[in-house]
Design a protein around this motif. Structure first.
Motif, PDB file in Angstrom:
ATOM      1  N   UNK A 380       0.850  -1.190   0.000  1.00 39.51           N
ATOM      2  CA  UNK A 380       0.000   0.000   0.000  1.00 39.51           C
ATOM      3  C   UNK A 380       0.889   1.244   0.000  1.00 39.51           C
ATOM      4  N   UNK A 381       0.636   2.140  -0.957  1.00 37.04           N
ATOM      5  CA  UNK A 381       1.442   3.351  -1.086  1.00 37.04           C
ATOM      6  C   UNK A 381       0.723   4.540  -0.464  1.00 37.04           C
ATOM      7  N   UNK A 382       1.462   5.260   0.382  1.00 38.98           N
ATOM      8  CA  UNK A 382       0.910   6.454   1.033  1.00 38.98           C
ATOM      9  C   UNK A 382       1.858   7.630   0.884  1.00 38.98           C
ATOM     10  N   UNK A 383       1.269   8.808   0.849  1.00 40.11           N
ATOM     11  CA  UNK A 383       2.056  10.035   0.995  1.00 40.11           C
ATOM     12  C   UNK A 383       2.533  10.129   2.437  1.00 40.11           C
ATOM     13  N   UNK A 384       3.774  10.577   2.623  1.00 34.25           N
ATOM     14  CA  UNK A 384       4.279  10.912   3.950  1.00 34.25           C
ATOM     15  C   UNK A 384       4.714  12.371   3.937  1.00 34.25           C
ATOM     16  N   UNK A 385       4.195  13.116   4.897  1.00 28.61           N
ATOM     17  CA  UNK A 385       4.555  14.519   5.066  1.00 28.61           C
ATOM     18  C   UNK A 385       5.572  14.619   6.198  1.00 28.61           C
ATOM     19  N   UNK A 399      -2.316   6.333  -2.233  1.00 29.19           N
ATOM     20  CA  UNK A 399      -2.223   6.559  -3.674  1.00 29.19           C
ATOM     21  C   UNK A 399      -2.533   5.257  -4.400  1.00 29.19           C
ATOM     22  N   UNK A 400      -3.455   5.314  -5.325  1.00 31.60           N
ATOM     23  CA  UNK A 400      -3.742   4.153  -6.154  1.00 31.60           C
ATOM     24  C   UNK A 400      -2.636   4.025  -7.197  1.00 31.60           C
ATOM     25  N   UNK A 401      -1.809   3.002  -7.061  1.00 33.69           N
ATOM     26  CA  UNK A 401      -0.717   2.812  -7.997  1.00 33.69           C
ATOM     27  C   UNK A 401       0.389   2.000  -7.365  1.00 33.69           C
ATOM     28  N   UNK A 402       1.453   1.798  -8.121  1.00 32.33           N
ATOM     29  CA  UNK A 402       2.588   0.995  -7.673  1.00 32.33           C
ATOM     30  C   UNK A 402       3.719   1.863  -7.149  1.00 32.33           C
ATOM     31  N   UNK A 403       3.976   2.995  -7.833  1.00 34.34           N
ATOM     32  CA  UNK A 403       5.040   3.884  -7.391  1.00 34.34           C
ATOM     33  C   UNK A 403       4.723   5.310  -7.788  1.00 34.34           C
ATOM     34  N   UNK A 404       5.340   6.238  -7.070  1.00 35.55           N
ATOM     35  CA  UNK A 404       5.238   7.663  -7.386  1.00 35.55           C
ATOM     36  C   UNK A 404       6.505   8.079  -8.118  1.00 35.55           C
ATOM     37  N   UNK A 405       6.333   8.542  -9.359  1.00 28.75           N
ATOM     38  CA  UNK A 405       7.488   8.905 -10.163  1.00 28.75           C
ATOM     39  C   UNK A 405       7.862  10.370 -10.071  1.00 28.75           C
TER      40      UNK A 405
END
Length: 411
Positions: A380-385, A399-405
């Motif tokens: 599970x991918x999440x934003x971290x602040x 975030x729906x997806x595999x990676x943040x580019x």
């Protein structure tokens, strides 16, 4: 996702058939309320056969879900990202040389401008001074069968065009008879451009020459190679496609960051991970500055980093010493803030231990004293602040997806 998976998937096919509904520019109905921030995110979705890339927008990074449904603009093939002048550049790679330049229209919806294309796939595109007017790019052939010249160019952001381009023979930068070279970072300072690279076998990716840190120095904007300097206190700066090799401070000091890490593709490591300095106005390494990050408290090998101001890096740093068995894994990472002046590493509280995205630039951005990046844990991918002042992270949106580019604030 390891770099081997990244390359294999991308070479099988540049674009997969998406499983989500993504709309064209004119149909993108994700309009933020008046006065709210708008962020652009480059998101990759990987299946067993391919990786598909999308750019989405959101005004909320800290709650709910950043969804692709009805929101994602499909990007053809492999993509990396850059930002300048309120524009988000979706840059083709692995055989794709075009750039989709995304910005907000009058309704604060993402819209795409095409027309910017490079001769070779781009290795890096940077805003030279933070004004968003001029970018510098580099395109290096992946091996001698692809080409013998490195291509450096400027991009005029307003016109979305290449302003000038200069070819530099690869053999002039580093002897091709010894090894090929891969780009890892660059910075423009005054009338010079500085580039970090590492020697590599273009066919096998073996790194048999890891005893020196190299920086090539060019004139700017003419891109005339002036000299290559090297230092034996660390190995080469950066790693495959990570663009975390060289950083510039507000005072003009340059810092070359070396990891020589098995986890980031090196086949051997003969020198400690560390940071070297080229002082403002100087064109040689500072003999009095060496920051051994391997030996530092809370230290390790800096795999990915961005500069966040005031002499500090926001970094993904290893939590244990990688071995040859960890090659290409980009594993066992945690968030940290690296103070280049004090030579300290401060772990970010609440950061999980995670695996990075292999050979990609670090998808992170600063905004009003916070840094935003993405971490995937248990699929599970999440934003971290991360609050820079307190070095404390807060888990945000899924975030729906595999990676943040890539990620940037457009408004």
């Amino acid at each position: 996702m390891t770099i081997k998976n990244l390359l294999n998937v991308a070479l099988i096919t540049g674009v997969a058939v998406g499983t989500v509904s993504c709309k064209k520019d004119s149909d993108n109905d994700t309009t933020p309320p008046a006065g709210q921030k708008v962020y652009a995110l480059g998101i990759g979705v990987t299946t067993t056969t391919a990786t598909t890339n999308y750019v989405v927008q959101t005004s909320d990074l800290m709650s709910g879900t950043v969804s692709l449904a009805g929101n994602g603009l499909l990007q053809d093939g492999y993509r990396d990202y850059a930002y300048a002048g309120s524009k988000f550049f979706s840059i083709g790679g692995l055989g794709i040389t075009d750039v989709n330049t995304l910005s907000l229209n009058a309704s604060d919806k993402l819209t795409t401008q095409t027309g910017l294309t490079f001769e070779l796939q781009n290795n890096e595109l940077i805003d030279i001074d933070g004004t968003g007017k001029t970018m510098v790019g580099a395109s290096l052939p992946t091996g001698p069968t692809v080409g013998l010249n490195a291509k450096f160019y400027t991009v005029d952001v307003a016109s979305n065009t290449v302003a000038n381009k200069v070819d530099v023979p690869m053999n002039n930068i580093h002897p091709s008879s010894e090894d090929w070279l891969f780009h890892t970072g660059m910075q423009v300072r005054g009338n010079q451009m500085f580039q970090t690279f590492y020697p590599v076998n273009a066919a096998t990716y073996e790194t048999k020459n890891t005893d020196y840190n190299y920086v090539a120095i060019y004139s700017y904007p003419g891109f005339v190679l002036q000299k290559v300097i090297k230092d034996s206190r660390t190995g080469p700066s950066g790693a495959f496609n990570t663009r975390s090799g060289l950083f510039k401070t507000e005072s003009g000091d340059l810092y070359a960051v070396s990891n020589s890490s098995f986890s980031n593709g090196y086949s051997q490591s003969t020198k400690p991970a560390g940071i070297l300095k080229i002082a403002s106005g100087a064109t040689e390494f500072d003999a009095n500055y060496f920051f051994n990050t391997d030996a530092a408290a809370n230290g390790g090998k800096i795999a990915h980093a961005i500069y966040i101001g005031n002499g500090k890096l926001f970094a993904e740093i290893t939590t244990k010493v990688p071995t040859a068995a960890d090659r290409w894994s980009d594993a066992n990472l945690r968030l940290a803030i690296v103070d280049l002046n004090a030579k300290t590493v401060t772990p970010v509280t609440n950061s999980p231990v995670f695996s990075g995205n292999g050979g990609r630039s670090f998808a992170a951005t600063t905004d009003e004293g916070k840094v935003y990046c993405a971490i995937t844990v248990a699929g599970v991918m999440n934003i971290y602040q991360t609050d820079i002042a307190t070095a404390t992270a807060t888990k945000g949106a899924t975030i729906e997806g595999t990676f943040l580019g890539g990620i940037a604030r457009l408004k």
